[in-house]
Write a protein that holds these residues in place. Sequence first.
Motif, PDB file in Angstrom:
ATOM      1  N   THR A  17       0.983  -1.215   0.128  1.00  0.00           N
ATOM      2  CA  THR A  17       0.143   0.220  -0.072  1.00  0.00           C
ATOM      3  C   THR A  17       1.038   1.227   0.027  1.00  0.00           C
ATOM      4  O   THR A  17       1.875   1.397   0.789  1.00  0.00           O
ATOM      5  CB  THR A  17      -0.843  -0.153   1.315  1.00  0.00           C
ATOM      6  OG1 THR A  17      -1.671  -1.083   1.300  1.00  0.00           O
ATOM      7  CG2 THR A  17      -1.622   1.164   1.267  1.00  0.00           C
ATOM      8  N   GLY A  18       0.555   2.454  -0.751  1.00  0.00           N
ATOM      9  CA  GLY A  18       1.412   3.215  -1.047  1.00  0.00           C
ATOM     10  C   GLY A  18       0.649   4.498  -1.900  1.00  0.00           C
ATOM     11  O   GLY A  18      -0.430   4.438  -1.995  1.00  0.00           O
ATOM     12  N   GLY A  19       1.668   5.395  -2.241  1.00  0.00           N
ATOM     13  CA  GLY A  19       1.036   6.542  -3.000  1.00  0.00           C
ATOM     14  C   GLY A  19       0.223   7.437  -2.212  1.00  0.00           C
ATOM     15  O   GLY A  19       0.233   7.478  -1.161  1.00  0.00           O
ATOM     16  N   PRO A  20      -0.297   8.740  -2.872  1.00  0.00           N
ATOM     17  CA  PRO A  20      -1.005   9.647  -2.354  1.00  0.00           C
ATOM     18  C   PRO A  20      -2.163   9.056  -1.238  1.00  0.00           C
ATOM     19  O   PRO A  20      -3.087   8.249  -1.726  1.00  0.00           O
ATOM     20  CB  PRO A  20      -1.764  10.238  -3.239  1.00  0.00           C
ATOM     21  CG  PRO A  20      -0.987   9.803  -4.545  1.00  0.00           C
ATOM     22  CD  PRO A  20      -0.577   8.560  -4.367  1.00  0.00           C
ATOM     23  N   HIS A  21      -1.810   9.573  -0.055  1.00  0.00           N
ATOM     24  CA  HIS A  21      -3.012   8.777   1.062  1.00  0.00           C
ATOM     25  C   HIS A  21      -3.065   7.638   0.972  1.00  0.00           C
ATOM     26  O   HIS A  21      -4.089   7.100   1.614  1.00  0.00           O
ATOM     27  CB  HIS A  21      -3.996   9.827   0.722  1.00  0.00           C
ATOM     28  CG  HIS A  21      -4.122  11.268   0.789  1.00  0.00           C
ATOM     29  ND1 HIS A  21      -3.800  12.085   1.868  1.00  0.00           N
ATOM     30  CD2 HIS A  21      -4.211  12.001  -0.221  1.00  0.00           C
ATOM     31  CE1 HIS A  21      -3.907  13.143   1.463  1.00  0.00           C
ATOM     32  NE2 HIS A  21      -4.189  13.244   0.178  1.00  0.00           N
ATOM     33  N   ASN A  22      -1.780   6.673   0.574  1.00  0.00           N
ATOM     34  CA  ASN A  22      -1.925   5.253   0.663  1.00  0.00           C
ATOM     35  C   ASN A  22      -3.200   4.533   0.065  1.00  0.00           C
ATOM     36  O   ASN A  22      -3.828   3.683   0.383  1.00  0.00           O
ATOM     37  CB  ASN A  22      -2.027   4.651   2.254  1.00  0.00           C
ATOM     38  CG  ASN A  22      -0.604   4.887   2.646  1.00  0.00           C
ATOM     39  OD1 ASN A  22       0.382   4.725   2.245  1.00  0.00           O
ATOM     40  ND2 ASN A  22      -0.563   5.377   4.213  1.00  0.00           N
ATOM     41  N   ARG A  23      -3.491   5.346  -1.201  1.00  0.00           N
ATOM     42  CA  ARG A  23      -4.598   4.682  -1.927  1.00  0.00           C
ATOM     43  C   ARG A  23      -4.339   3.977  -2.961  1.00  0.00           C
ATOM     44  O   ARG A  23      -5.309   3.557  -4.022  1.00  0.00           O
ATOM     45  CB  ARG A  23      -5.607   5.952  -2.397  1.00  0.00           C
ATOM     46  CG  ARG A  23      -6.081   6.796  -1.152  1.00  0.00           C
ATOM     47  CD  ARG A  23      -6.962   8.159  -1.676  1.00  0.00           C
ATOM     48  NE  ARG A  23      -7.944   7.655  -2.502  1.00  0.00           N
ATOM     49  CZ  ARG A  23      -8.639   8.571  -3.463  1.00  0.00           C
ATOM     50  NH1 ARG A  23      -8.125   9.538  -3.646  1.00  0.00           N
ATOM     51  NH2 ARG A  23      -9.753   8.101  -4.049  1.00  0.00           N
ATOM     52  N   ILE A  24      -3.318   3.776  -3.190  1.00  0.00           N
ATOM     53  CA  ILE A  24      -2.863   2.702  -4.340  1.00  0.00           C
ATOM     54  C   ILE A  24      -2.180   1.453  -3.568  1.00  0.00           C
ATOM     55  O   ILE A  24      -1.411   1.592  -2.878  1.00  0.00           O
ATOM     56  CB  ILE A  24      -1.664   3.357  -5.234  1.00  0.00           C
ATOM     57  CG1 ILE A  24      -2.361   4.513  -6.009  1.00  0.00           C
ATOM     58  CG2 ILE A  24      -1.275   2.286  -6.361  1.00  0.00           C
ATOM     59  CD1 ILE A  24      -1.236   5.457  -6.866  1.00  0.00           C
ATOM     60  N   ARG A  25      -2.980   0.246  -4.052  1.00  0.00           N
ATOM     61  CA  ARG A  25      -2.510  -0.998  -3.499  1.00  0.00           C
ATOM     62  C   ARG A  25      -2.125  -2.085  -4.642  1.00  0.00           C
ATOM     63  O   ARG A  25      -2.684  -2.048  -5.560  1.00  0.00           O
ATOM     64  CB  ARG A  25      -3.669  -1.584  -2.665  1.00  0.00           C
ATOM     65  CG  ARG A  25      -4.193  -0.521  -1.616  1.00  0.00           C
ATOM     66  CD  ARG A  25      -5.243  -1.307  -0.810  1.00  0.00           C
ATOM     67  NE  ARG A  25      -6.322  -1.642  -1.451  1.00  0.00           N
ATOM     68  CZ  ARG A  25      -7.448  -0.724  -1.952  1.00  0.00           C
ATOM     69  NH1 ARG A  25      -7.135   0.637  -1.395  1.00  0.00           N
ATOM     70  NH2 ARG A  25      -8.454  -1.191  -2.661  1.00  0.00           N
ATOM     71  N   LEU A  26      -1.086  -2.722  -4.436  1.00  0.00           N
ATOM     72  CA  LEU A  26      -0.936  -3.659  -5.189  1.00  0.00           C
ATOM     73  C   LEU A  26      -1.594  -5.124  -4.524  1.00  0.00           C
ATOM     74  O   LEU A  26      -1.071  -5.359  -3.460  1.00  0.00           O
ATOM     75  CB  LEU A  26       0.764  -4.058  -5.215  1.00  0.00           C
ATOM     76  CG  LEU A  26       1.231  -5.236  -5.962  1.00  0.00           C
ATOM     77  CD1 LEU A  26       0.839  -5.354  -7.328  1.00  0.00           C
ATOM     78  CD2 LEU A  26       2.652  -5.435  -6.127  1.00  0.00           C
ATOM     79  N   MET A  27      -2.437  -5.799  -5.490  1.00  0.00           N
ATOM     80  CA  MET A  27      -3.462  -6.713  -4.919  1.00  0.00           C
ATOM     81  C   MET A  27      -2.967  -8.066  -5.854  1.00  0.00           C
ATOM     82  O   MET A  27      -2.506  -8.066  -6.875  1.00  0.00           O
ATOM     83  CB  MET A  27      -4.638  -6.529  -5.129  1.00  0.00           C
ATOM     84  CG  MET A  27      -5.102  -5.025  -4.577  1.00  0.00           C
ATOM     85  SD  MET A  27      -5.431  -4.811  -2.875  1.00  0.00           S
ATOM     86  CE  MET A  27      -6.649  -5.956  -2.933  1.00  0.00           C
ATOM     87  N   VAL A  28      -3.392  -9.199  -5.031  1.00  0.00           N
ATOM     88  CA  VAL A  28      -3.356 -10.484  -5.754  1.00  0.00           C
ATOM     89  C   VAL A  28      -4.705 -11.111  -5.440  1.00  0.00           C
ATOM     90  O   VAL A  28      -5.024 -11.453  -4.174  1.00  0.00           O
ATOM     91  CB  VAL A  28      -2.524 -11.359  -5.459  1.00  0.00           C
ATOM     92  CG1 VAL A  28      -2.721 -12.763  -6.254  1.00  0.00           C
ATOM     93  CG2 VAL A  28      -0.778 -10.966  -5.997  1.00  0.00           C
TER      94      VAL A  28
END
Length: 273
Positions: A17-28
Amino acid sequence: MNTDGRWRKQDSQILFTGGPHNRIRLMVDQAVRPDGAAVAYPHVAAPDSVRVLAVYRGRVAMVTQHHYLHDVEITDLPGGLVDEDEEPADAARRELAEETGLQAAWLYSLGTVVTARAVSTERVHLFLAHGCVPGAASLDAGEAVRTKWRLWQEVDEASIGALQAAMSTALGDAASLAAVHRAGALLRAIGGEVPAVDVDLPRAAWAAYTVAGARDPLADERLSLMWLDLAIGRYAEGAAILSELEASYDGVNGEAAWTRAADRCSALAQPLA
């Protein structure tokens, strides 16, 4: 096997989880395909974003900035992420003002596109903006954005000639290109092709007269106003006509305002007689 052709999600795991305000997530995700096979489906969960095609006095507002992933400068339409609990239209107004300083009087939705449908959940909401008031930009920390102004003919790729001319400076952003193409289709339905760059004022004014004087009763008048701006807005005489029309085209005296605009365009076209 699924008879409706749909995939089914069974489980989901967040890897990062990261990016602006932790709104981008790498998912599986653990998913089941339509043929019944169980597979792992990696993807990026990203917030929605916006792009805004803003017209001001015959020109389109563009922004140029360096993009890290591609290590290249890209010129595209102003835009950015939609904040949590923010409507896309509000995000469009905010991003346009932050990046270019333009305060839009109205927005017109051009729908939504997905930019990387197999690897990201991002959707991009597209808008037209007009009736803009210039102001000072207010960039976010870390942004290095330069505003550029281009004529409509420089970004529209309606003809093969225009496409060939634009190849070296074509829009590098797929969502921006979609906005231009959708806007072009709407504007051509309103008044046909916008006059070419090398057309003189009398001929541009004549084209504007035909649109202002014979508007489609089923069309949105805001699109007619934008068409006029692209046709004559870069001329001082045309900008004066637009300023008066923008102030009253949709009020109680709207029809009279359109008639005055048509008459003034006709007067500018008189050298053709």
